[in-house]
Write a protein that holds these residues in place. Sequence first.
Motif, PDB file in Angstrom:
ATOM      1  N   UNK A 195       0.587  -1.314   0.550  1.00 16.29           N
ATOM      2  CA  UNK A 195       0.038  -0.310  -0.209  1.00 16.29           C
ATOM      3  C   UNK A 195       0.708   1.099   0.021  1.00 16.29           C
ATOM      4  N   UNK A 196       0.481   2.263  -1.002  1.00 18.08           N
ATOM      5  CA  UNK A 196       0.944   3.342  -0.669  1.00 18.08           C
ATOM      6  C   UNK A 196       0.235   4.590  -0.169  1.00 18.08           C
ATOM      7  N   UNK A 197       0.601   5.159   1.431  1.00 15.11           N
ATOM      8  CA  UNK A 197      -0.224   5.720   2.129  1.00 15.11           C
ATOM      9  C   UNK A 197       0.198   7.280   1.953  1.00 15.11           C
ATOM     10  N   UNK A 198      -0.618   8.738   1.243  1.00 15.64           N
ATOM     11  CA  UNK A 198      -0.508   9.731   1.162  1.00 15.64           C
ATOM     12  C   UNK A 198       0.115  10.870   2.754  1.00 15.64           C
ATOM     13  N   UNK A 199       0.775  11.240   3.732  1.00 17.75           N
ATOM     14  CA  UNK A 199       0.688  11.372   5.052  1.00 17.75           C
ATOM     15  C   UNK A 199       0.029  13.172   5.522  1.00 17.75           C
TER      16      UNK A 199
END
Length: 244
Positions: free
Chosen positions: A4-8
């Motif tokens: 998974x790729x998350x943006x924070x």
Amino acid sequence: MKRYLITIQYLGKNYCGFQKQNGKPTIEQTIETALEKLLKVPTEIFASGRTDAGVNAIAQTAHFDAETSIPASKFPFAINQLLPDDIKVTKCKVVSKNFNARFDVKKKTYQYRTYVSKVELPILDETSYWLKQMPNIEKMKETANVLVGEHNFKAFMSAGGQSKTFEREIFDIKITKKGNQILFEVCGSGFLYNMVRIIVGTLLETGYGKKTPNDIKQAMELQDRTKTGYLVPAKGLFLKKVCY
């Protein structure tokens, strides 16, 4: 197991930077603690890069591997219940198992925020650097043009930097005045330790007539940190965008 790729998004003032440090509050440790509570197993994240103590992010990115029934579209809502108010996940998507949030980065954009006022303004001052006088924006843009391109940026690295190579490419530097705010945006292939904050300090010194664009050319040729500008405070710096 999926990747998974998350943006924070986060405010950095309460943290000792992004990377985990023993006994100190960091962004990375806070997110991994929340992930472990949510997924019931220890889960490590791998970010696009580290931000220093006090630095903020509009859109930091990180990947992790997990087995979960939570849809990617619902993941931000699930984890944000376990995160503090100054750290939130804004996006999540499934990516290839070969994807790497750090090594696949093509370019990053940092924004640095300043404001001009005779007195400090508490609301702006939380995440912006106070300037008592208006600098010459055209002079700063002239100096910015000197920095755009592929160069040795050793003169723009603070002592303590771990990099062994100093060549980086700056694609663009934008300087925008909005009311009493001046916003600096620096887009590049990668950055040395404190490089963006030193670039902004250097531009401001040319804007106030303390240095000239030619001075900065010479500093780059000599690779001399003492001839570039000062290090502006961390609070005004935001990681704005990571491109893959």
